[in-house]
Design a protein around this motif. Structure first.
Motif, PDB file in Angstrom:
ATOM      1  N   PRO A  42       1.452  -6.701  -4.410  1.00 10.80           N
ATOM      2  CA  PRO A  42       0.721  -5.979  -5.460  1.00 10.80           C
ATOM      3  C   PRO A  42       1.074  -4.496  -5.416  1.00 10.80           C
ATOM      4  CG  PRO A  42      -0.750  -6.589  -3.659  1.00 10.80           C
ATOM      5  CD  PRO A  42       0.547  -7.280  -3.405  1.00 10.80           C
ATOM      6  N   ALA A  43       1.117  -3.879  -6.583  1.00  7.84           N
ATOM      7  CA  ALA A  43       1.537  -2.474  -6.667  1.00  7.84           C
ATOM      8  C   ALA A  43       0.631  -1.560  -5.852  1.00  7.84           C
ATOM      9  CB  ALA A  43       1.561  -2.034  -8.128  1.00  7.84           C
ATOM     10  N   TRP A  44      -0.648  -1.918  -5.728  1.00 11.81           N
ATOM     11  CA  TRP A  44      -1.574  -1.032  -5.038  1.00 11.81           C
ATOM     12  C   TRP A  44      -1.305  -0.946  -3.534  1.00 11.81           C
ATOM     13  CZ3 TRP A  44      -4.430  -3.230  -1.167  1.00 11.81           C
ATOM     14  CH2 TRP A  44      -4.729  -4.596  -1.234  1.00 11.81           C
ATOM     15  N   ALA A  45      -0.581  -1.919  -2.980  1.00 11.80           N
ATOM     16  CA  ALA A  45      -0.402  -1.983  -1.531  1.00 11.80           C
ATOM     17  C   ALA A  45       0.340  -0.771  -0.974  1.00 11.80           C
ATOM     18  CB  ALA A  45       0.328  -3.271  -1.151  1.00 11.80           C
ATOM     19  N   GLN A  46       1.242  -0.169  -1.750  1.00 14.32           N
ATOM     20  CA  GLN A  46       1.985   0.990  -1.258  1.00 14.32           C
ATOM     21  C   GLN A  46       1.235   2.297  -1.474  1.00 14.32           C
ATOM     22  OE1 GLN A  46       5.586   0.697  -3.558  1.00 14.32           O
ATOM     23  NE2 GLN A  46       4.875   2.123  -5.123  1.00 14.32           N
ATOM     24  N   GLU A  47       0.117   2.233  -2.178  1.00 14.88           N
ATOM     25  CA  GLU A  47      -0.622   3.445  -2.520  1.00 14.88           C
ATOM     26  C   GLU A  47      -1.734   3.780  -1.536  1.00 14.88           C
ATOM     27  OE1 GLU A  47       0.026   5.398  -5.190  1.00 14.88           O
ATOM     28  OE2 GLU A  47       1.702   4.150  -5.850  1.00 14.88           O
ATOM     29  N   VAL A  48      -2.144   2.825  -0.702  1.00 15.10           N
ATOM     30  CA  VAL A  48      -3.414   2.962  -0.002  1.00 15.10           C
ATOM     31  C   VAL A  48      -3.294   3.626   1.371  1.00 15.10           C
ATOM     32  CG1 VAL A  48      -4.464   1.007  -1.193  1.00 15.10           C
ATOM     33  CG2 VAL A  48      -3.208   0.611   0.943  1.00 15.10           C
ATOM     34  N   CYS A 429       9.031  -3.218   2.303  1.00 14.44           N
ATOM     35  CA  CYS A 429       8.958  -2.008   3.132  1.00 14.44           C
ATOM     36  C   CYS A 429       7.832  -1.094   2.670  1.00 14.44           C
ATOM     37  CB  CYS A 429      10.286  -1.260   3.094  1.00 14.44           C
ATOM     38  SG  CYS A 429      11.672  -2.165   3.815  1.00 14.44           S
ATOM     39  N   TYR A 430       7.692  -0.934   1.362  1.00 16.08           N
ATOM     40  CA  TYR A 430       6.665  -0.042   0.828  1.00 16.08           C
ATOM     41  C   TYR A 430       5.262  -0.615   1.009  1.00 16.08           C
ATOM     42  CZ  TYR A 430      10.200   2.988  -1.235  1.00 16.08           C
ATOM     43  OH  TYR A 430      11.231   3.865  -1.402  1.00 16.08           O
ATOM     44  N   ALA A 431       5.139  -1.940   1.104  1.00 16.28           N
ATOM     45  CA  ALA A 431       3.836  -2.582   1.246  1.00 16.28           C
ATOM     46  C   ALA A 431       3.393  -2.741   2.689  1.00 16.28           C
ATOM     47  CB  ALA A 431       3.865  -3.962   0.574  1.00 16.28           C
ATOM     48  N   MET A 432       4.246  -2.353   3.652  1.00 18.86           N
ATOM     49  CA  MET A 432       3.927  -2.521   5.068  1.00 18.86           C
ATOM     50  C   MET A 432       2.648  -1.778   5.456  1.00 18.86           C
ATOM     51  SD  MET A 432       5.976  -4.392   6.906  1.00 18.86           S
ATOM     52  CE  MET A 432       7.671  -4.943   7.148  1.00 18.86           C
ATOM     53  N   MET A 433       1.911  -2.348   6.401  1.00 20.31           N
ATOM     54  CA  MET A 433       0.796  -1.644   7.031  1.00 20.31           C
ATOM     55  C   MET A 433       1.347  -0.977   8.287  1.00 20.31           C
ATOM     56  SD  MET A 433      -2.750  -3.107   8.724  1.00 20.31           S
ATOM     57  CE  MET A 433      -3.703  -3.411   7.229  1.00 20.31           C
ATOM     58  N   ASN A 434       1.537   0.333   8.236  1.00 20.82           N
ATOM     59  CA  ASN A 434       2.100   1.085   9.361  1.00 20.82           C
ATOM     60  C   ASN A 434       0.981   1.517  10.305  1.00 20.82           C
ATOM     61  OD1 ASN A 434       4.640   0.823   8.278  1.00 20.82           O
ATOM     62  ND2 ASN A 434       4.722   2.883   7.422  1.00 20.82           N
ATOM     63  N   GLY A 491       5.779   3.031   3.587  1.00 17.71           N
ATOM     64  CA  GLY A 491       4.753   2.100   4.027  1.00 17.71           C
ATOM     65  C   GLY A 491       3.395   2.775   4.023  1.00 17.71           C
ATOM     66  N   ALA A 492       2.349   1.961   4.033  1.00 15.36           N
ATOM     67  CA  ALA A 492       0.985   2.479   3.916  1.00 15.36           C
ATOM     68  C   ALA A 492       0.404   2.799   5.291  1.00 15.36           C
ATOM     69  CB  ALA A 492       0.101   1.453   3.201  1.00 15.36           C
TER      70      ALA A 492
END
Length: 643
Positions: A42-48, A429-434, A491-492
């Motif tokens: 989902p697009a929101w995953a990289q924003e949070v 990569c952008y949706a990862m939980m870092n 990543g987020a």
């Protein structure tokens, strides 16, 4: 995970052997997988900005619902002392409770005496609940988090709740009326969703979801479909009826008891040998003693899958009206590499069929403990998970910024990040939980205070020299350096509740201390679990560190390039102790500089345009002249430079 992971690691030195991605292109796809919205995060995953909460240790907002001795029956160590009681929230963590003092006559589930603090403390409860989370909504808003990851809320006797009593309800002691909830649960037919009701705890959780959503904060829940607890209703039926139980195919059972003999012949598989966690049966059995290859197959019983899917639907769309705005926004899936891929594909299809915007996060961790982390690529092709908990990023960053367990050059760190990224689809990569710490690892401050290998001998009883007291000022500075990188990387970013308060703690269970809220007065920490001398440490909320988190969160929120932009590492030939990279998209860009060294650095790089540059962290002196950006950066600091 929890104390289970510690047991697991002590049983085996090799956990998971994964199928590696072939080649190293930036885009990896599943052959034959159709390109649909369901295949993308989902697009929101990289924003949070993620915030991880273990409710029992978050805040006790309602003492009337505190657990009783009856509520924790069935959890490790397998008994509850007669004088057991709730632990005061502000007590010195390593001070033993009165009920821990005379346990000589007791043995745990495995027949072992309880001599170590790390075993005794599993009995502790502090009374944290959902009301405590509701009471701190303004705090979370002020910090700036935009997504909350709850460790398991399902009903279970332990602190961690992976030893579930049932999957369909919120834990009775997290809500306002535990006794009423027991009666409601008892009135249902567990395997008939048509009889399920919402308990008082369930309803309070729905209120909490609504309160978070009103503030623009996403919510995901944690579940393990790999096992249940030994108080789970289906397991209790198996114990009572043995081979005649209609749920016998739900579990890995070797032999049933023969009622005509005095012996108990009943044997079964617990998760990695943990008897209080009976394992759900799959279509094939893993032999963990020989390692674990990529696990195809499925869950054996269709009834189990159907039950799981009903539970999942219940929290995605609580009133079942097709509008998921009143439900959770996704799931974090525990021990995901030990649950078959065929099931996960069905699971994804089911979840996305209910809410196409739901986020699926896998716990993908070890290949060979303690030296090799699993490559998550096979799980991130678009048919299983959207992202994983990015342990690989943190271990690499800790290695560089903390010289732990040994110093490495910046170039080696860049090579690691580039390799990690090249094996995965860009959207993954952008949706990862870092994350840099959590429920299953040492607190980040304690992790940085010690120079051992990542997640290796991180408790005093494993290493008597492991430092468990308050970290020194140099460690706090290293944390700031790490955070500057975390909030500017792809990543987020993730915060484990309490890290922003300045909490410290060794590996599980000492990473699970109750949160140090500023309105509470805590005893100083002066006890050592091995009886050793240690500094006496004042336990107080660290406002300066909290403000630093706020600052980084605001920088990331205000800079779309940090959330969505590409990355380019910059080679600083004149100084190998500088990590530098550019985040860019369209006409936007930011430069990030980290001085890993212990002296002031002066760095120059060529830039495309003349502009008035400044450091958003106010650490470095920045100027730009004739296409050269110059920055003077103090030791062990970072700069985020933009025009």
């Amino acid at each position: 995970m929890n104390y289970k992971l510690t047991l697991f690691l002590s049983i085996m030195t090799v956990l998971w052997v994964a199928s590696k991605a072939q080649g190293g292109g930036a885009e990896v796809s599943q052959p034959g997988l159709p390109a649909t919205p369901y295949t993308h995060p989902p697009a929101w995953a990289q924003e949070v900005i993620w915030y991880e909460i273990g409710v029992e240790r978050f805040r006790n907002g309602d003492p009337s619902n505190d657990p009783t001795a009856e509520d924790i029956q069935g959890a490790y160590p397998g008994f509850v002392p007669d004088n057991w009681a709730i632990t005061p929230w502000t007590q010195d963590w390593y001070q033993e409770d009165s009920y821990m003092l005379n346990l000589e006559a007791h043995r745990d589930t495995y027949g072992n005496p309880l001599t170590k603090f790390v075993d005794k403390v599993q009995m502790r409860r502090y009374g944290g609940d959902l009301q405590g989370v509701l009471d701190k909504m303004d705090y979370l808003d002020s910090l700036g988090v935009t997504a909350v990851y709850f460790r398991p809320l399902n009903d279970g006797p332990s602190l961690h709740k992976y030893d579930v009593r049932n999957w369909r309800h919120i834990d009775r002691n997290f809500g306002p009326d535990p006794q009423k909830d027991k009666e409601t649960i008892a009135s249902e037919i567990p395997h008939d969703p048509g009889t399920w009701k919402f308990t008082e705890a369930d309803n309070l959780f729905l209120e909490l979801i609504e309160a978070f959503h009103q503030r623009g904060i996403k919510v995901i829940l944690d579940y393990s479909w790999n096992h249940t607890g030994n108080t789970f209703w289906a397991w209790q039926d198996v114990l009572a009826h043995q081979e005649k139980s209609e749920f016998k195919d739900w579990y890995w059972i070797d032999r049933f008891d023969h009622p005509e003999t005095p012996e108990d012949e009943f044997t079964y598989h617990g998760w990695v040998g943990v008897s209080e966690l009976p394992e759900i049966k799959e279509t094939q059995k893993q032999d963990l003693s020989k390692g674990l290859s990529l696990f195809e197959g499925n869950i054996f019983s269709e009834a189990v899958k159907e039950h799981i899917f009903h539970v999942v639907h219940r929290w995605l769309d609580p009133n079942q009206d097709g509008d998921c705005s009143d439900g959770v926004d996704g799931y974090r899936l525990d021990v995901a590499a030990e649950t078959p891929q065929g099931f996960w594909r069905e699971f994804r299809e089911h979840v996305r069929g209910i809410n196409p915007d739901a986020y699926l996060l896998g716990e993908i961790w070890w290949e060979e403990w303690p030296d090799k982390l699993l490559n998550p690529e096979p799980y991130l092709r678009g048919d299983v998970f959207d992202a994983v908990m990015n342990y690989r990023w943190y271990r690499a960053a800790r290695h560089l910024l903390n010289a732990a367990p040994s110093p490495i050059p910046v170039s080696e760190f860049i090579d690691s990040l580039t390799t990690f990224k090249s094996h995965l689809r860009p959207e993954s990569c952008y949706a990862m939980m870092n994350l840099n710490g959590g429920f299953d690892t040492p607190r980040v401050l304690t992790s940085l205070f010690n120079k051992n290998k990542y997640k290796y001998y991180c408790k005093a009883h494993e290493d008597p020299n492991y430092k468990i007291h308050k970290p020194d000022p140099q460690t706090f500075q290293t944390l700031k350096l790490l955070l500057a990188h975390q909030y500017t990387y792809i990543g987020a970013p993730h915060i484990y509740a309490g890290d922003e308060m300045g909490m410290w703690g060794a590996d599980d269970p000492s990473c699970r201390k109750p949160l140090i809220w500023p309105d509470l007065t805590f005893q100083s920490e002066k006890q050592h679990p091995l009886g050793k001398e240690r500094p006496v440490d004042e336990v107080v909320f660290n406002r300066e560190l909290f403000r630093y988190y706020q600052k980084l969160i605001n920088i990331r929120k205000e800079s779309s390039v940090l959330r969505q932009g590409d990355i380019e590492f910059i080679q600083i030939e004149q100084d190998p102790e500088i990590l530098a990279y550019r985040r860019f998209m369209e006409d936007k860009e930011l430069y990030v500089f980290l001085n890993v060294g212990y002296s002031v650095k002066r760095v120059q790089i060529a830039v495309d345009r003349e502009a008035s540059y400044s450091d958003k962290l106010s650490n470095g002196k920045v100027s730009c002249d004739s296409g050269m950006l110059t920055i003077e950066l103090p030791a062990r600091t970072a700069s985020i430079v933009g025009s």
